[in-house]
Design an enzyme around this catalytic site. Structure first.
Site, mmCIF file in Angstrom:
data_model
loop_
_atom_site.group_PDB
_atom_site.id
_atom_site.type_symbol
_atom_site.label_atom_id
_atom_site.label_comp_id
_atom_site.label_asym_id
_atom_site.label_seq_id
_atom_site.Cartn_x
_atom_site.Cartn_y
_atom_site.Cartn_z
ATOM 1 N N LYS A 1 44.217 34.790 37.899
ATOM 2 C CA LYS A 1 44.058 33.962 38.829
ATOM 3 C C LYS A 1 42.524 34.042 39.112
ATOM 4 O O LYS A 1 42.136 34.841 40.224
ATOM 5 C CB LYS A 1 44.771 34.033 40.287
ATOM 6 C CG LYS A 1 45.126 32.829 40.873
ATOM 7 C CD LYS A 1 43.935 32.250 41.603
ATOM 8 C CE LYS A 1 43.194 32.912 42.640
ATOM 9 N NZ LYS A 1 42.030 32.135 43.053
ATOM 10 N N GLU B 1 39.225 46.626 44.259
ATOM 11 C CA GLU B 1 37.920 46.883 44.170
ATOM 12 C C GLU B 1 37.244 46.030 45.375
ATOM 13 O O GLU B 1 37.338 44.552 45.099
ATOM 14 C CB GLU B 1 37.564 46.587 42.770
ATOM 15 C CG GLU B 1 37.786 47.237 41.624
ATOM 16 C CD GLU B 1 37.310 48.625 41.391
ATOM 17 O OE1 GLU B 1 36.260 48.707 42.316
ATOM 18 O OE2 GLU B 1 37.855 49.474 40.753
ATOM 19 N N CYS C 1 28.821 43.219 44.923
ATOM 20 C CA CYS C 1 29.593 44.000 45.789
ATOM 21 C C CYS C 1 28.605 45.238 46.018
ATOM 22 O O CYS C 1 28.918 46.338 46.801
ATOM 23 C CB CYS C 1 31.077 44.672 45.277
ATOM 24 S SG CYS C 1 30.744 45.076 43.270
ATOM 25 N N GLU D 1 29.409 43.601 55.500
ATOM 26 C CA GLU D 1 28.834 43.130 54.283
ATOM 27 C C GLU D 1 28.500 41.431 54.601
ATOM 28 O O GLU D 1 29.288 40.874 55.044
ATOM 29 C CB GLU D 1 30.071 43.190 53.328
ATOM 30 C CG GLU D 1 29.520 42.706 52.035
ATOM 31 C CD GLU D 1 30.860 42.697 50.820
ATOM 32 O OE1 GLU D 1 31.747 42.309 51.352
ATOM 33 O OE2 GLU D 1 30.472 43.195 49.676
HETATM 34 P P1 NAD Z 1 37.745 36.870 48.229
HETATM 35 O O1 NAD Z 1 38.628 38.170 48.769
HETATM 36 O O2 NAD Z 1 37.786 35.910 49.171
HETATM 37 O O3 NAD Z 1 38.644 36.182 46.897
HETATM 38 C C1 NAD Z 1 38.949 37.091 45.906
HETATM 39 C C2 NAD Z 1 39.926 36.661 45.005
HETATM 40 O O4 NAD Z 1 41.064 36.464 45.628
HETATM 41 C C3 NAD Z 1 39.799 34.827 44.667
HETATM 42 O O5 NAD Z 1 40.259 34.957 43.389
HETATM 43 C C4 NAD Z 1 40.634 34.526 45.846
HETATM 44 O O6 NAD Z 1 41.011 33.027 45.592
HETATM 45 C C5 NAD Z 1 41.639 35.335 45.966
HETATM 46 N N1 NAD Z 1 42.630 35.368 46.955
HETATM 47 C C6 NAD Z 1 42.297 34.947 48.288
HETATM 48 N N2 NAD Z 1 43.008 35.365 49.368
HETATM 49 C C7 NAD Z 1 44.015 35.668 48.779
HETATM 50 C C8 NAD Z 1 45.314 35.991 48.958
HETATM 51 N N3 NAD Z 1 45.866 35.939 50.341
HETATM 52 N N4 NAD Z 1 46.326 36.461 47.947
HETATM 53 C C9 NAD Z 1 45.924 36.802 46.655
HETATM 54 N N5 NAD Z 1 44.614 36.323 46.533
HETATM 55 C C10 NAD Z 1 43.809 35.733 47.207
HETATM 56 O O7 NAD Z 1 36.458 37.439 47.853
HETATM 57 P P2 NAD Z 1 35.216 36.768 47.374
HETATM 58 O O8 NAD Z 1 34.551 36.095 48.246
HETATM 59 O O9 NAD Z 1 35.725 35.871 46.133
HETATM 60 O O10 NAD Z 1 34.299 37.894 46.632
HETATM 61 C C11 NAD Z 1 33.453 38.406 47.447
HETATM 62 C C12 NAD Z 1 34.065 40.000 47.787
HETATM 63 O O11 NAD Z 1 34.376 40.511 46.527
HETATM 64 C C13 NAD Z 1 33.017 40.546 48.576
HETATM 65 O O12 NAD Z 1 33.594 41.481 49.591
HETATM 66 C C14 NAD Z 1 32.769 41.432 47.480
HETATM 67 O O13 NAD Z 1 31.976 42.777 47.912
HETATM 68 C C15 NAD Z 1 33.832 41.749 46.711
HETATM 69 N N6 NAD Z 1 33.447 42.173 45.176
HETATM 70 C C16 NAD Z 1 33.858 43.841 45.005
HETATM 71 C C17 NAD Z 1 33.781 44.158 43.806
HETATM 72 C C18 NAD Z 1 34.213 45.712 43.273
HETATM 73 O O14 NAD Z 1 34.141 45.849 42.226
HETATM 74 N N7 NAD Z 1 34.463 46.450 44.186
HETATM 75 C C19 NAD Z 1 33.037 43.300 42.796
HETATM 76 C C20 NAD Z 1 32.632 41.993 43.175
HETATM 77 C C21 NAD Z 1 33.081 41.491 44.159
#
Ligand code: NAD
Length: 516
Positions: free
Chosen positions: A196, A271, A305, A406
């Site tokens: 997804k 992550e 991130c 963040e």
């Molecule tokens: P997000 O948590 O909003 O979304 C991430 C994914 O989760 C998307 O595909 C989204 O559709 C899905 N999602 C949202 N709600 C959900 C739920 N209730 N159940 C299951 N899936 C759900 O994050 P984002 O805004 O897309 O990404 C930014 C974040 O990701 C930042 O906090 C960043 O630090 C983190 N990030 C971490 C890493 C790492 O490896 N540590 C790498 C890249 C980004």
């Protein structure tokens, strides 16, 4: 909805170029075929630098679509699990080589779909290529153990086995690299996958998985359900036939995912976010540190991130460091990442733009000094995109919200400190633990910092970004739940151990009892 690529009336797709015609429509990828959403709903992916440019219209996933994708993955699983490891590896390697051929095309699409400048988009695709080549090597390794038994005529050993159908949920900021970090090792270990991808970058994910199919991956081994987290993502996590979930995203969503997985006793690898810091000591090479801070704070418009969102600087060099940083940052050119000479692209969407701007208000209210930026960028061709000016706060204290939370945008905070001890304490003072770095020419201070910085990744004389796939990636504290992706132990995340005892004595031998 017609699915499967460009509708018949559309001109040939030229990825990377804005399109004025009817946008192409794409279905979920289920069992090797594109399928519309069962309830017919769709959503758009838009170019964040040119909002009027619709990259594509995508099926919007519901629990019913997730059911179909999981069923397709379940059907493909047995055949894939039985495929010898080296054969699976050959397909992954072939996909990596195809990605190499398609690197430019995919990088240009990435810039169009999520905004990072072209050189960075190429790096994103390269990371997937690296991961594919690296993981393919496991096809002829994937070692288990053979150990002595405590009993005569008894053999003891281990082998890896897949979980079954696994779910991968990915963010938009590394729209090819992060799916590859999960999908390649998952299928190497013999799992079948439902991916997804983030709602902001569906086409990048589709192109990545199509490359695997073109390399010979059997239909149904990797499926995609597009759409939003609250319906498609949540349904995937809750699906009883999904045995493990690999999630990259925000802490808030990670907690929800983890709660569901905990109740359902699923493996769950998280992550999550970061509030990373560069520590600049008074003896450091300042120009090198400024180079690192610029790249770390403003690369991918700060939407990493691992972004260097805190710059902890020893007081004697803080003013000079800040002057040089502000001077250089003010020269960065904002624009569409496909245009020559652009340093910083847009941020991903309107919500994120407003969130970043909100943090500028928070910083001001907390008493930090705004040294640069702090505004939505307009004019000079930026009006049709979501652009934010590179922003530097100074005189920030470690406990301020802009130094703790963040922001995920081109905003960084200079935190002056009085000593190495104070610097280390400040660096460790957030609830995140992804990536920390120190600039110093003093070997003793460098080693102390390596030892005392509490993070999954530590850099010396380099910014907080720059991970390579052959080392583990992930963070301590709220950045995750103790798992790591990539690196030499990556298969531990994507497979389970089976312990095997073979007794060839011909009689009952009781462990712990019939020992001599
Ligand atoms: P997000 O948590 O909003 O979304 C991430 C994914 O989760 C998307 O595909 C989204 O559709 C899905 N999602 C949202 N709600 C959900 C739920 N209730 N159940 C299951 N899936 C759900 O994050 P984002 O805004 O897309 O990404 C930014 C974040 O990701 C930042 O906090 C960043 O630090 C983190 N990030 C971490 C890493 C790492 O490896 N540590 C790498 C890249 C980004």
């Amino acid at each position: 909805m017609t699915v499967g690529g460009a509708p018949p009336d559309a001109p040939p797709a030229v990825e990377g170029a804005p399109r004025a015609t009817t946008p192409a429509a794409f279905g979920h990828l289920i069992g090797g075929e594109q399928r519309p959403a069962k309830d017919g709903r769709t959503f758009e992916s838009r170019n964040p630098a040119r909002r009027s440019d619709v990259v594509g219209v995508f099926a919007r996933g519901s629990p019913a679509d997730v059911d179909a994708a999981v069923a397709a993955a379940s059907a493909a699983f047995e055949g894939w699990r039985g495929t010898p490891w080296p054969r699976r590896a050959e397909i992954i390697l072939a996909a990596s080589l195809l990605l190499e051929q398609r690197k430019e095309e995919l990088a240009r699409l990435m810039t169009r779909e999520m905004g990072k400048v072209l050189t960075e988009a190429r790096g994103d695709v390269q990371e997937a290529i690296d991961m594919g080549k690296f993981i393919a090597g496991e096809g002829r390794r994937a070692y288990g153990e053979t150990v002595p038994s405590e009993l005569r005529d008894k053999w003891a050993m281990t082998m890896r086995q897949p979980f079954g159908v696994v779910g991968c949920i990915t963010p938009w900021n590394f729209p090819v690299a992060i799916p590859s970090w999960k999908v390649f090792p998952a299928i190497m270990a013999g799992n079948a996958v439902v991916l997804k991808p983030a709602e902001d970058t569906p086409l990048c994910a589709l192109r990545f998985v199509e490359t695997l199919q073109d390399a010979g991956l059997p239909a149904g081994v990797v499926n995609i359900v597009f759409g939003y987290g609250e319906d498609a993502g949540d349904a995937l996590v809750r699906h009883p036939d999904v045995k493990a979930v690999y999630f990259t995203g925000s802490v808030a969503t990670g907690r929800l995912v983890s709660e569901v997985c905990g109740r359902m006793l699923k493996k769950c690898s998280l992550e999550l976010g970061g509030k990373n810091a560069i520590v600049v000591l008074a003896d450091a090479d300042l120009e090198l540190a400024v180079d690192g801070a610029l790249w770390g704070a403003f690369g991918t418009s700060g939407q990493r991130c691992t972004a260097s969102s805190r710059l902890i600087v020893e007081r004697p060099v803080a003013a000079e460091f800040t002057d040089r940083l502000v001077g250089r940052a003010s020269q960065l050119r904002l624009g569409y990442g496909l245009d020559a000479g652009v340093d910083v692209g847009p941020v991903i969407n309107e919500t994120q733009l407003q969130r970043i701007h909100g943090y500028t208000g928070v910083g001001r209210d907390e008493g930090a000094v705004l040294a640069l930026g702090g505004e939505i960028a307009t004019g000079n061709g930026l009006d049709d995109g979501w652009f934010y000016r590179p922003t530097v706060f100074t005189e920030v204290r470690p406990e301020m919200r802009i130094a703790q939370e963040e922001i995920f945008g081109p905003t960084t905070a200079v935190i002056p400190v009085e000593s190495l001890d104070a610097a280390l304490q400040a660096a460790n003072s957030t609830h995140y633990g992804l990536s920390l770095s120190v600039y110093t020419n003093d070997l003793r201070k460098a080693f102390r910092a390596i030892h005392e910085l509490h993070a999954g990744i530590v850099y010396v004389n380099a910014p907080t970004i720059g991970a390579e796939i052959q080392l583990p990636f992930g963070g301590t504290r709220d950045t995750g739940n103790g798992h790591r992706e990539a690196g030499g132990h990556v298969l531990d995340e994507f497979s389970e151990w089976k312990s095997i005892y073979i007794d060839y004595s011909g009689r009952l031998q009781r462990a712990q009892i019939d020992t001599e």
